[in-house]
Design an enzyme around this catalytic site. Sequence first.
Site, PDB file in Angstrom:
ATOM      1  N   ASP A 122       0.875  -1.161   0.000  1.00  0.00           N
ATOM      2  CA  ASP A 122       0.000   0.000   0.000  1.00  0.00           C
ATOM      3  C   ASP A 122       0.918   1.218   0.000  1.00  0.00           C
ATOM      4  O   ASP A 122       1.524   1.547   1.015  1.00  0.00           O
ATOM      5  CB  ASP A 122      -0.895  -0.036   1.252  1.00  0.00           C
ATOM      6  CG  ASP A 122      -1.720   1.237   1.432  1.00  0.00           C
ATOM      7  OD1 ASP A 122      -1.663   2.127   0.553  1.00  0.00           O
ATOM      8  OD2 ASP A 122      -2.417   1.345   2.462  1.00  0.00           O
ATOM      9  N   LYS A 161       2.906  11.245  -3.291  1.00  0.00           N
ATOM     10  CA  LYS A 161       1.890  10.603  -4.143  1.00  0.00           C
ATOM     11  C   LYS A 161       1.048  11.641  -4.893  1.00  0.00           C
ATOM     12  O   LYS A 161       0.592  11.396  -6.001  1.00  0.00           O
ATOM     13  CB  LYS A 161       0.994   9.731  -3.263  1.00  0.00           C
ATOM     14  CG  LYS A 161       0.053   8.805  -4.006  1.00  0.00           C
ATOM     15  CD  LYS A 161      -0.575   7.846  -3.007  1.00  0.00           C
ATOM     16  CE  LYS A 161      -1.628   6.950  -3.608  1.00  0.00           C
ATOM     17  NZ  LYS A 161      -2.166   6.009  -2.595  1.00  0.00           N
ATOM     18  N   GLU A 183      -7.210   0.516  -4.734  1.00  0.00           N
ATOM     19  CA  GLU A 183      -7.249   0.445  -3.268  1.00  0.00           C
ATOM     20  C   GLU A 183      -8.589  -0.064  -2.712  1.00  0.00           C
ATOM     21  O   GLU A 183      -8.594  -0.966  -1.862  1.00  0.00           O
ATOM     22  CB  GLU A 183      -6.893   1.810  -2.678  1.00  0.00           C
ATOM     23  CG  GLU A 183      -5.412   2.116  -2.833  1.00  0.00           C
ATOM     24  CD  GLU A 183      -5.060   3.600  -2.653  1.00  0.00           C
ATOM     25  OE1 GLU A 183      -5.943   4.371  -2.234  1.00  0.00           O
ATOM     26  OE2 GLU A 183      -3.907   3.961  -2.945  1.00  0.00           O
ATOM     27  N   ASP A 205     -12.755   5.622   2.592  1.00  0.00           N
ATOM     28  CA  ASP A 205     -11.314   5.688   2.867  1.00  0.00           C
ATOM     29  C   ASP A 205     -10.909   7.100   3.234  1.00  0.00           C
ATOM     30  O   ASP A 205     -10.801   7.979   2.373  1.00  0.00           O
ATOM     31  CB  ASP A 205     -10.549   5.214   1.615  1.00  0.00           C
ATOM     32  CG  ASP A 205      -9.022   5.241   1.797  1.00  0.00           C
ATOM     33  OD1 ASP A 205      -8.539   5.792   2.810  1.00  0.00           O
ATOM     34  OD2 ASP A 205      -8.323   4.721   0.913  1.00  0.00           O
TER      35      ASP A 205
HETATM   36  P1  ADP Z   1      -2.825   7.529   3.610  1.00  0.00           P
HETATM   37  O1  ADP Z   1      -3.782   6.573   3.004  1.00  0.00           O
HETATM   38  O2  ADP Z   1      -3.057   8.951   3.201  1.00  0.00           O
HETATM   39  O3  ADP Z   1      -1.413   7.114   3.522  1.00  0.00           O
HETATM   40  P2  ADP Z   1      -3.399   6.561   6.285  1.00  0.00           P
HETATM   41  O4  ADP Z   1      -4.522   5.681   5.953  1.00  0.00           O
HETATM   42  O5  ADP Z   1      -2.151   5.957   6.741  1.00  0.00           O
HETATM   43  O6  ADP Z   1      -3.151   7.624   5.154  1.00  0.00           O
HETATM   44  O7  ADP Z   1      -3.928   7.579   7.396  1.00  0.00           O
HETATM   45  C1  ADP Z   1      -3.116   8.500   7.993  1.00  0.00           C
HETATM   46  C2  ADP Z   1      -3.974   9.409   8.819  1.00  0.00           C
HETATM   47  O8  ADP Z   1      -4.671   8.632   9.799  1.00  0.00           O
HETATM   48  C3  ADP Z   1      -3.184  10.458   9.588  1.00  0.00           C
HETATM   49  O9  ADP Z   1      -3.828  11.715   9.480  1.00  0.00           O
HETATM   50  C4  ADP Z   1      -3.250   9.940  11.004  1.00  0.00           C
HETATM   51  O10 ADP Z   1      -3.183  10.991  11.955  1.00  0.00           O
HETATM   52  C5  ADP Z   1      -4.611   9.288  11.034  1.00  0.00           C
HETATM   53  N1  ADP Z   1      -4.717   8.300  12.110  1.00  0.00           N
HETATM   54  C6  ADP Z   1      -3.994   7.158  12.286  1.00  0.00           C
HETATM   55  N2  ADP Z   1      -4.370   6.521  13.407  1.00  0.00           N
HETATM   56  C7  ADP Z   1      -5.375   7.255  13.944  1.00  0.00           C
HETATM   57  C8  ADP Z   1      -6.187   7.136  15.112  1.00  0.00           C
HETATM   58  N3  ADP Z   1      -6.030   6.130  15.965  1.00  0.00           N
HETATM   59  N4  ADP Z   1      -7.117   8.082  15.314  1.00  0.00           N
HETATM   60  C9  ADP Z   1      -7.296   9.117  14.460  1.00  0.00           C
HETATM   61  N5  ADP Z   1      -6.550   9.296  13.376  1.00  0.00           N
HETATM   62  C10 ADP Z   1      -5.609   8.379  13.104  1.00  0.00           C
HETATM   63 MG    MG Z   2      -4.530   4.943   2.216  1.00  0.00          MG
END
Ligand code: ADP
Ligand code: MG
Length: 628
Positions: free
Chosen positions: A25, A91, A188, A210
């Site tokens: 991912d 990205k 995704e 998402d």
């Molecule tokens: P991407 O798909 O953009 O790479 P992710 O799915 O990894 O992103 O999500 C990252 C986001 O999720 C960040 O803004 C992070 O702060 C938030 N995040 C991760 N864990 C938590 C949580 N337990 N509670 C709230 N927000 C969260």
């Molecule tokens: Mg993602």
Amino acid sequence: MALLQIAEPGRAAAPHQHRLAAGIDLGTTNSLVATVQSAVARVLPDLLPDMEGSPLVPSVVRYLPSGEARVGREAQMQQADDPANTIVSVKRFMGRRLADLPDADALPYRFVDRPGMVHVATAAGERSPVEVSAEILRALRTRAEAALGGELAGVVITVPAYFDDAQRQATKDAARLAGLTVLRLMNEPTAAAVAYGLDRAAEGTFAVYDLGGGTFDISILRLSKGVFEVLATGGDAALGGDDFDHAVAHWLCNAHGVASLAALAPREQRALLMAARTAKEALSQSAAAEVTLTHPDGTIWQRTLSRAVFGTLCQPLIDRTIAATRRALRDARLQSAEIDGVVLVGGSTCMPLARDAVRGLFGCEPLADIDPDQVVALGAARQADVLAGNANGDGWLLLDVCPLSLGLETMGGLVEKIIPRNSTLPVARAQEFTTFRDGQTAMSIHVVQGEREAVADCRSLARFELRGIPATVAGAARVRVTFQIDADGLLAVTAREQTTGTEAHVEVKPSYGLSDAQVAAMLREAFDTSLDDMQLRALREAQVDARRLLDATETALAADAALLPETELAAIRQSLFGVAEALEVGAPLDALRAAAETLSHATAEFAARRMNASIRQALAGRTLDSLA
Ligand code: ADP
Ligand code: MG
């Protein structure tokens, strides 16, 4: 975009031949790598003890003057100190030009506007988004190979469903640069659905919500008879967890009498945003969290943030995701109650605020037992396992479809669609074309993408020329044009003259840079304007016919005007002029047709006379070819 499962009996590998495969991912904020071991998909954590075994690799790359790159947590920690050389959210730049980045001025990077794709000047030199992404992929590869104890045979990398050819190609290029063999790119939301085994159900309609770090994507998928079809995609490319961090940071500033985050020095801004993020994530588990910022002069800002306050700060952001979800449902012509299951994806869906809103809209408990951070990588790992030939007796494959129609420019600036949108990939389609003018020996082939009838309203992907067509009369040459799209959605076009076998070929490396919003807009436009388009097509076709008639008549007059009595010649010239003028001024369809009709009538007699004359000449020993 549909998914089709097909059995591939020959591909199952013997147990001792287990090939190492992984799902990746490659996220905007965080990236992960996962693999299937003993039929169970699991993410691969960092083996270094100081990284706390987290499976997430922050998608952050820092370039040092020595030319080295630091990736992940280490780079992220230095972001505040070295913002210009620390690339986050690369990205967003994949397959984009500078003009495609509306917020470029607000970012701390030194962008270089290169043809094809924007580059960034760093301490280690100029880097393209493909190279930056390759650093992240290399880190994931190293991690996976260390954990699995061998070289990866292949990977499946996920991309957003709305990624266009340019963005997909850029992702594949990054993988190649990182020394990875890409078995397949996978959407995704599809990967998330596969992680939940939804592909095993007989049928159903699912939503994938998402909410990541910087983007919100909603996809509506329908599964029937083993085929997943994406009914609609939507979202907001500028809405994600980062906005929640900003809201919290803003709140702390206000609480200390500072009007906005912008009043702080850049380094303090970043430190505060980090603190806000930590508090936000803690709030997903507990009822309250501390937000603390230590200023350079030693002053400390500290406040306790409760869930209730966080809720009032952030409800408007969540409301925007719900509005986008409703729009996607409308696009799919579905009521929320018709959705059989909702899959939560993205770290931000850990927030109770998000879950409550989703539950409220769909009236059911969303699927969230698989960590929303990991679900995409886990689905990709399952797909990689199958593609590598490891899934014994369970050999299904998932196939995607192309999101926009692909076609060729024909006379009159019209598009002839060769591969319609939503065709299952891989796909190959061919169509025969012919020459427009007598003696034409070359053909210019223009490949376009989009749903509209006019070339000007579609996106130009590539142009190439086929030369060496034998010179014959217009319409006699036969050129077969084949479009072939591989499983990753990448296009190759071949044109072949059938009698001589002369061939020309182009791999479509599309001109980078069509935004997801543009894709959505193109689709919308195509639906909104289909009536206009039909009228336009009719007009353009009539114009092509009229021009052909004009050319033919002029050629005939040049050769055989002598066969005509003066009055008839005048009448033909008069109606010739009428058609030429109608074309010239862009006359409406009816007027153009009428003018062409008049010319046809005027020349009917002449055509008959020429025919007789040519027969007489042929009998006089001349060959017919010279009378073409
Ligand atoms: P991407 O798909 O953009 O790479 P992710 O799915 O990894 O992103 O999500 C990252 C986001 O999720 C960040 O803004 C992070 O702060 C938030 N995040 C991760 N864990 C938590 C949580 N337990 N509670 C709230 N927000 C969260
Ligand atoms: Mg993602």
